[in-house]
Design a protein around this motif. Structure first.
Motif, mmCIF file in Angstrom:
data_model
loop_
_atom_site.group_PDB
_atom_site.id
_atom_site.type_symbol
_atom_site.label_atom_id
_atom_site.label_comp_id
_atom_site.label_asym_id
_atom_site.label_seq_id
_atom_site.Cartn_x
_atom_site.Cartn_y
_atom_site.Cartn_z
ATOM 1 N N ARG A 33 24.774 -1.163 -5.605
ATOM 2 C CA ARG A 33 23.453 -0.723 -5.118
ATOM 3 C C ARG A 33 23.287 0.776 -5.263
ATOM 4 N N GLU A 36 22.747 1.532 -9.043
ATOM 5 C CA GLU A 36 21.506 1.018 -9.617
ATOM 6 C C GLU A 36 20.245 1.535 -8.923
ATOM 7 N N ARG A 37 20.313 1.828 -7.619
ATOM 8 C CA ARG A 37 19.097 2.185 -6.879
ATOM 9 C C ARG A 37 19.130 3.616 -6.316
ATOM 10 N N GLU A 101 11.210 1.643 -2.914
ATOM 11 C CA GLU A 101 12.282 2.586 -3.228
ATOM 12 C C GLU A 101 12.829 3.231 -1.962
ATOM 13 N N GLU A 104 14.901 0.862 0.142
ATOM 14 C CA GLU A 104 16.205 0.579 -0.447
ATOM 15 C C GLU A 104 17.186 1.715 -0.181
#
Length: 849
Positions: A33, A36-37, A101, A104
């Motif tokens: 995570r 990727e984020r 976004e 997250e």
């Protein structure tokens, strides 16, 4: 929009401490995570400013990696989470991320911090020996020597504040000035504890006594004939009021002034009435001439005096504690009967003095003027006192010599007859009390040998040798520093931490006995805390914690302008402080919600402060709980006069100053200091007339906008209150632009006349505002309503403030989980103040060094 809401007035909720943000993600995909984020988000929205070159905010995110491995990384991610959650970052002029976004990233940070919290729990990293502050040392000497009114704190240098409090171990250094102050304080304590007669060296006689008619008072009868007879005896009419001894004669009716020869509590009884005067108020004032006195004069009572006669007098009784540097002055009335009369008239005390004055060749027309003035004022009244009785000190009526003396010198009647064995025995009993723990025999040897050496080698009298031993003992590290070790506190160390938290003083015998028996845990600790909160020594919570938290110790830093605020007096200032302390005490006693800090349906007032605030229906000097009406414009500590005064400069108010104070002390989100990095930008405020216009232009500067958009609305919420704590509709001014007004004010409660003001009416007060999230308010009532919605924010700040004060150090990341556990525990009580204190004492940071 709701997810992006800028919580300017709600501060930081659970997001800030990194817990309770969303459901835990599986540990297995945590790094995935991040890669990727989170990492792309940081590169896109953060690294442009927070890089190795620019270092905006003094940190770089160029090399940030997933996970939280150190406390420094935890603090950094906590700061990032806070900035994102509050909407501070990314800046408004940068592209805005979408809600998904943000959610997250915040969720990932929350999970990381929760893992780190479990790993770092109990590792504060601040194992610092904490020295007793000067007020803690004063209280310690009071309890050790059984001298409840000992005052020695001002002999010791002021303690440095850190994060509002002066008991932070990292700030409590020590130097020669401290040691000298401690030794001087011990000398004074020993001197006050003993009651030796300075001449004979014997135990002095009990100072308890009853003194009647101490000033040659008026006889039992005052009437017109007695007055005329007195004038006839003197052969002339040169006295405007009945001459002594028929009445006290002074400009302000000062009729009682008592100064004790021995420190203690005194009972004052007056039998009195007003002669030729209407009902008036009297005030009893303690005046202090000590160079170290914190307050030079304070009102202890206000009461009504009624017209009467010798057959129908009033009786008045007051008990007051006085030291040998203080005096009690009771004054009746306000306007002097001699107001407007020539100065020579006011000087005469007897007709003989007046005759001598006019015999020195004064013009006859002046003599005739004097006769006329005196004849016109002959019927002026007076405060007739039939008898005065003073009893005291009352403390010594039950036991003599007092306990403070017996603890050191026993019952030996003469100072020189005190033996070596007696003083050594006293010192042996004193050492464990001073050390706050059981003491091994070998630990006593240095102090006992010091006393023996003074007696045997230097031929000192035993009582003098004891003073040397006590001075060495009470300035030793074992007394000056809390001995808490490292890790989980043992029961003895916990007892000291409890006593210096709740009492700002040393543990008593009961607390130490509970510690030695191992009862300071679970229900046993709860019972102990309840007992301690019920002890008068727990008033240290409002005297120290509350005073430091709300900056009340700064109330004397400025004085409201006498022309702009003529109704403000030193008495009003003292009453404001008393209001806030009594309000806090009532919250603690009744376990009221911490939300009362922001708003409440009641206040604690007496007659004088109520009149100052414009609240009707309150009579008498004693403080009591008063229900509020909406038109009273009060409720909650943030509108207490004491708070409003310390957040102003005396002449004018500053929305910035008050806004910063609210963010820091009430919401727990202090703003960073103004940027000083190159080059400083001064906003162009030309053409701005009002404060609101000036601050609006100030916010146009990008480096200023981030903070001022939070600060300014909070500050304008309190603009309806002037620097002296009064509610206002307009600004007062002495400038030419002001509008003349016809207004009068009372200067003190006991005045029976009002005084015209010299200030003018300026612009209308600017109030109301809009927060960055779009919510608006138009007055203080609507502003409080917005704050009330965020009770968790206010409560969390109170928890953090109390915990910081209780453990004597600032909180760090490792303490955040404990704060949330306290919040969860006290939520059923609506975050009651007493519940918070109980939960703080049960918490892991409190029970761990």
């Amino acid at each position: 929009m709701k997810s992006l809401r800028l919580l300017c007035i709600t501060a930081v909720s659970a997001v800030v401490v990194g817990v309770c943000i969303s459901a835990d993600a599986a540990e297995s995909d945590h790094q995935t995570r991040f890669a990727e984020r989170v990492q792309p988000f940081v590169k896109k929205h953060c690294v442009g400013c927070h890089n190795d070159k620019d270092l905006e905010g003094e940190f770089s995110l160029s090399k940030v990696t997933g996970g939280v491995k150190t406390k420094q990384q935890a603090v950094l991610w906590q700061k990032i989470s806070k900035a994102i959650s509050l909407g501070d970052m990314p800046p408004e002029d940068e592209p805005r991320p979408d809600v998904a976004e943000l959610s997250e990233v915040v969720d990932w940070i929350g999970q990381s911090l929760r893992v780190a919290q479990r790993e770092f729990s109990g590792q504060s990293g601040q194992v610092v020996m904490r020295r007793l502050g000067r007020y803690e040392y004063e209280n310690t000497l009071r309890d050790l020597f059984q001298l409840p009114r000992l005052s020695v704190a001002d002999l010791i240098p002021e303690d440095t504040k850190r994060h509002a409090f002066d008991n932070n171990g990292l700030a409590l250094d020590i130097g020669n000035a401290h040691l000298k102050g401690y030794m001087d304080a011990v000398d004074i304590a020993i001197d006050e504890a003993g009651v030796w007669d300075r001449r004979s060296g014997r135990v002095g006689k009990p100072p308890y006594a009853t003194v009647k008619n101490v000033y040659g008072l008026i006889p039992q009868k005052i009437d017109e004939q007695a007055y005329e007879d007195d004038l006839a005896r003197h052969g002339q009419k040169l006295n405007a009021t009945p001459p002594l001894p028929y009445a006290r004669r002074s400009m302000y009716f000062n009729s009682f002034n008592f100064k004790p020869r021995t420190t203690g509590t005194y009972r004052i009884r007056l039998k009195h009435y007003l002669h030729r005067l209407d009902e008036r108020l009297a005030d009893a004032i303690v005046k202090d001439k000590s160079p170290t006195a914190k307050v030079k004069s304070r009102v202890v009572d206000v009461f009504k005096v009624l017209p009467g006669s010798p057959e129908q007098p009033q009786e008045y009784t007051l008990e007051v504690y006085l030291t040998t540097t203080q005096s009690l002055v009771i004054t009746v009335g306000s306007t002097p009967p001699t107001a407007g009369l020539p100065g020579w008239y006011q000087r005469f005390k007897t007709p003989k003095e007046a005759k001598a004055y006019f015999a020195k060749g004064r013009p006859d027309d002046e003599y005739q003027q004097a006769l006329k003035i005196i004849e016109e004022n002959k019927k002026l009244g007076c405060w007739a006192i039939m008898s005065e009785t003073v009893e005291g000190p009352l403390e010594d009526k039950e036991q003599w010599p007092p306990a403070s003396h017996v603890a050191l010198f026993g019952q030996t009647p003469k100072r020189d007859d005190v033996t070596e064995d007696e003083v050594l025995k006293s010192l042996e009993a004193f050492i464990p009390q001073a050390f706050r723990r059981p003491v091994e025999p070998e630990e006593m040897i240095p102090y006992l040998n010091l006393v023996r050496s003074e007696i045997q080698q230097y031929k000192a009298k035993p009582y003098k040798a004891l003073e040397v031993g006590l001075r060495a003992l009470l300035t030793s590290p074992s007394v000056l520093y809390l001995q808490e070790g490292e890790g989980k506190l043992d029961q003895i160390a916990l007892a000291s931490r409890l006593s210096y938290f709740l009492w700002s003083s040393t543990p008593d015998a009961t607390l130490l006995a509970d510690a030695q028996a191992g009862r300071l845990h679970g229900d046993g600790l709860t019972k102990t805390v309840e007992r301690m909160l019920g002890d008068p020594r727990s008033h240290a919570l409002e005297e120290r914690f509350l005073t430091l938290w709300l900056d009340l110790d700064m109330i004397d830093d400025t004085n409201p302008d006498a022309v702009l605020y003529p109704e403000f007096t030193d008495t009003i200032k003292q009453l404001m402080l008393q209001e806030t302390k009594l309000f806090f005490r009532y919250m603690l006693q009744e376990n009221l919600s911490t939300l009362n800090v922001v708003d409440s349906e009641f206040v604690m007032l007496n007659e004088e402060l109520a009149r100052y605030y414009g609240i009707e229906g309150v009579e008498g000097y004693h403080f009591r709980k008063v229900a509020l009406k909406p038109s009273d414009h009060r409720g909650g500590m943030i509108t207490h006069g004491s708070v409003l005064k310390v957040t102003a400069n005396g002449t004018e108010t500053s929305p910035v100053l008050r806004g910063v104070w609210l963010l820091d002390r009430i919401l727990g989100t202090p703003v960073p200091p103004p940027p000083v990095a190159p080059p400083a930008i001064t906003p162009d405020t030309r053409g701005a007339v009002t404060v609101r216009e000036q601050l609006a232009l100030h916010r146009n500067v990008q480096s200023c906008n981030a903070c001022h958009r939070k600060i300014d609305p909070l500050g304008f919420a309190l603009e309806s209150y002037d620097p002296a704590g009064s509610f206002r509709d307009f600004y007062r001014t002495t400038g030419e632009a002001g509008k003349p007004i016809k207004a009068k004010v009372y200067r003190t409660l006991r005045e029976d006349r009002m005084w015209p003001v010299k200030y003018q009416q300026g612009r209308d007060v600017e109030i109301g505002g809009q927060f960055p999230d779009g919510e608006t308010f138009s007055d203080i009532t609507e502003f409080k309503r917005l704050l009330v919605k965020q009770k968790e924010t206010v409560a969390r700040n109170v928890v953090r403030q109390l915990l910081t004060y209780a453990i004597g150090r600032e909180l760090d990341f490792a303490d955040s989980q404990a704060v949330e556990e306290i919040m969860k525990t006290v939520e059923p009580s609506d975050y009651g103040m007493r519940s918070i204190i109980h939960s703080v004492t049960q918490s892991q940071p409190f029970q761990t060094k």
